[in-house]
Design a protein around this motif. Sequence first.
Motif, mmCIF file in Angstrom:
data_model
loop_
_atom_site.group_PDB
_atom_site.id
_atom_site.type_symbol
_atom_site.label_atom_id
_atom_site.label_comp_id
_atom_site.label_asym_id
_atom_site.label_seq_id
_atom_site.Cartn_x
_atom_site.Cartn_y
_atom_site.Cartn_z
ATOM 1 N N GLU A 179 0.833 -1.210 0.000
ATOM 2 C CA GLU A 179 0.000 0.000 0.000
ATOM 3 C C GLU A 179 0.866 1.257 0.000
ATOM 4 O OE1 GLU A 179 -3.244 0.320 2.823
ATOM 5 O OE2 GLU A 179 -3.226 2.515 2.615
ATOM 6 N N ALA A 180 1.908 1.249 0.837
ATOM 7 C CA ALA A 180 2.777 2.432 0.910
ATOM 8 C C ALA A 180 3.433 2.702 -0.446
ATOM 9 C CB ALA A 180 3.843 2.229 1.989
ATOM 10 N N ASP A 181 3.859 1.644 -1.117
ATOM 11 C CA ASP A 181 4.517 1.818 -2.418
ATOM 12 C C ASP A 181 3.541 2.335 -3.471
ATOM 13 O OD1 ASP A 181 6.988 1.071 -1.449
ATOM 14 O OD2 ASP A 181 6.795 -1.035 -2.041
ATOM 15 N N ALA A 213 1.354 -7.990 -6.421
ATOM 16 C CA ALA A 213 1.179 -6.581 -6.796
ATOM 17 C C ALA A 213 2.261 -5.750 -6.107
ATOM 18 C CB ALA A 213 -0.217 -6.093 -6.403
ATOM 19 N N GLY A 214 2.528 -6.088 -4.855
ATOM 20 C CA GLY A 214 3.579 -5.382 -4.117
ATOM 21 C C GLY A 214 4.934 -5.517 -4.805
ATOM 22 N N LEU A 215 5.228 -6.702 -5.325
ATOM 23 C CA LEU A 215 6.499 -6.888 -6.047
ATOM 24 C C LEU A 215 6.509 -6.033 -7.321
ATOM 25 C CD1 LEU A 215 7.225 -10.742 -5.805
ATOM 26 C CD2 LEU A 215 7.938 -8.900 -4.256
ATOM 27 N N VAL A 216 5.360 -5.933 -7.979
ATOM 28 C CA VAL A 216 5.281 -5.090 -9.191
ATOM 29 C C VAL A 216 5.506 -3.623 -8.815
ATOM 30 C CG1 VAL A 216 3.764 -4.257 -11.046
ATOM 31 C CG2 VAL A 216 3.828 -6.697 -10.490
ATOM 32 N N PHE A 217 4.928 -3.193 -7.690
ATOM 33 C CA PHE A 217 5.134 -1.792 -7.263
ATOM 34 C C PHE A 217 6.619 -1.534 -6.992
ATOM 35 C CE2 PHE A 217 0.624 -2.143 -5.286
ATOM 36 C CZ PHE A 217 0.053 -2.024 -6.543
ATOM 37 N N GLN A 218 7.283 -2.515 -6.352
ATOM 38 C CA GLN A 218 8.729 -2.381 -6.102
ATOM 39 C C GLN A 218 9.486 -2.286 -7.418
ATOM 40 O OE1 GLN A 218 10.949 -2.662 -3.287
ATOM 41 N NE2 GLN A 218 9.237 -2.101 -1.967
ATOM 42 N N TRP A 219 9.100 -3.125 -8.364
ATOM 43 C CA TRP A 219 9.739 -3.123 -9.694
ATOM 44 C C TRP A 219 9.549 -1.752 -10.355
ATOM 45 C CZ3 TRP A 219 7.263 -2.726 -14.575
ATOM 46 C CH2 TRP A 219 8.093 -2.951 -15.682
ATOM 47 N N LEU A 220 8.331 -1.225 -10.255
ATOM 48 C CA LEU A 220 8.046 0.089 -10.851
ATOM 49 C C LEU A 220 8.878 1.179 -10.194
ATOM 50 C CD1 LEU A 220 4.170 0.101 -11.354
ATOM 51 C CD2 LEU A 220 5.875 0.612 -13.110
ATOM 52 N N GLU A 270 2.958 5.957 -2.854
ATOM 53 C CA GLU A 270 4.088 6.758 -3.301
ATOM 54 C C GLU A 270 4.108 6.894 -4.826
ATOM 55 O OE1 GLU A 270 7.850 5.450 -1.634
ATOM 56 O OE2 GLU A 270 8.923 6.352 -3.319
ATOM 57 N N LEU A 271 3.910 5.766 -5.512
ATOM 58 C CA LEU A 271 3.961 5.786 -6.979
ATOM 59 C C LEU A 271 2.908 6.710 -7.572
ATOM 60 C CD1 LEU A 271 4.414 1.977 -7.750
ATOM 61 C CD2 LEU A 271 5.904 3.792 -8.640
ATOM 62 N N MET A 272 1.689 6.625 -7.043
ATOM 63 C CA MET A 272 0.586 7.394 -7.628
ATOM 64 C C MET A 272 0.363 8.731 -6.943
ATOM 65 S SD MET A 272 -2.319 4.518 -8.547
ATOM 66 C CE MET A 272 -3.383 5.699 -9.389
ATOM 67 N N GLY A 273 1.061 8.977 -5.849
ATOM 68 C CA GLY A 273 0.827 10.213 -5.106
ATOM 69 C C GLY A 273 -0.581 10.267 -4.537
ATOM 70 N N ILE A 274 -0.973 9.198 -3.868
ATOM 71 C CA ILE A 274 -2.341 9.123 -3.320
ATOM 72 C C ILE A 274 -2.386 9.853 -1.983
ATOM 73 C CG2 ILE A 274 -4.168 7.558 -2.543
ATOM 74 C CD1 ILE A 274 -2.859 5.385 -4.355
ATOM 75 N N PRO A 275 -3.209 10.894 -1.862
ATOM 76 C CA PRO A 275 -3.266 11.659 -0.609
ATOM 77 C C PRO A 275 -3.873 10.842 0.544
ATOM 78 C CG PRO A 275 -4.300 12.868 -2.426
ATOM 79 C CD PRO A 275 -4.085 11.460 -2.890
ATOM 80 N N GLN A 276 -3.624 11.318 1.775
ATOM 81 C CA GLN A 276 -4.083 10.605 2.962
ATOM 82 C C GLN A 276 -5.609 10.521 3.073
ATOM 83 O OE1 GLN A 276 -2.579 8.555 5.016
ATOM 84 N NE2 GLN A 276 -0.764 8.925 3.754
ATOM 85 N N ASN A 277 -6.333 11.432 2.418
ATOM 86 C CA ASN A 277 -7.796 11.368 2.530
ATOM 87 C C ASN A 277 -8.417 10.389 1.529
ATOM 88 O OD1 ASN A 277 -7.135 13.207 0.441
ATOM 89 N ND2 ASN A 277 -9.203 14.058 0.515
#
Length: 361
Positions: A54-56, A248-255, A59-66
């Motif tokens: 989720e954190a990755d 999906a988490g591994l893909v986010f790390q790869w990205l 970060e990748l998409m710039g998802i705000p806290q709300n």
Amino acid sequence: MTRVYNFSPGPAALPEAVLQQARDEMLDWQGAGMSVMEMSHRGKAFMSIAAQAEADLRELMGIPQNYKVLFLQGGASTQFAMVPLNLMSRTGKADYIKTGSWGKKAIAEGKRYGEVNVAADTGADGPFTSVPAQADLALTEDASYVHYTPNETIEGVEFPYVPHTSGVPLVADMSSTILSRPVDVTRFGIIYAGAQKNIGPAGLTIAIVRDDLIGNALEQTPAMLDYQIHAYADSMYNTPPTFGWYLAGLVFQWLKGQGVLAGMAEINERKAKTLYGAIDKSDFYANPVDPGCRSWMNVPFTLADAELDNVFLKQAEDAGLHTLKGHRSVGGMRASIYNAMPEAGVQALVDFMAEFERTHG
Ligand SMILES: *Cc1c(COP(=O)(O)O)cnc(C)c1O
């Protein structure tokens, strides 16, 4: 072992490095003595996998806290129902922009739960090959939300802009375009996507939902379709799709290893330009989509002689270029070139196309 270039629209190719890591960790995930598939979703190991993914993504998409990020099941098709069930209560009406086959299905489902206004329909007089201009959207002021499909996977039609909705929550089915380039998440009320195109394996669905849209579900909403229930439980109300979440988490790390999404966007744009360029410069291949809204991710094309379709597909497969058959509703070919398709794969395809034209054109 031979890996082919897989142009499947979904489930689609995954980055090879991700598959290798999953293989290396398969029997013993980081000393846990078991596979991720065998772990309790409430145990420390999986909780850390889930939180990191989720954190990755944030970060990748710039998802705000709300915004909540939900890891769900049921595919994008379940979101077709989940969106109206959770949002329709505001006014009982919703606007839908129809630019292809998936939007059409979303509309059919939306109609079960309220009044649907089709704000634009680019397929009313023939095949879907364009998107409406902002000025041509017949949006209604009291819509509960506006739903659209930024990239129509089957027709290869993509919005070059994010519609303005005058404060009405915008809902986007990003199944086949999420993570292909940066987006301004704050423009959206909800972004959802089935994972099997540009995120990970089938079985995981991601929904990014703005806080204020949670907690208003229609009374008959089943618990499993209520965003609030999943949000309160951090997507662990029931057993989540743990292996899909991990992958999906591994893909986010790869990205993240590729740099920011803007870098991925540059590569994707270059891949699309290479393929459309090859199609446009030939009289043998054609793509019907309005050049202003051609998809970067799904590129349909036809041969001058449809009788040659099967020969093309067979020879392409022999050359290591797989799953190029177009959707049955459109015909011809379709090359899906998501993030995991390397530029070398697109180059191999255009080289093959040139050679096929030389010998059959
Ligand atoms: C593939 C796809 C769907 C359907 O996804 P499922 O996960 O199979 O339900 C919906 N919308 C779009 C844009 C798609 O590409």
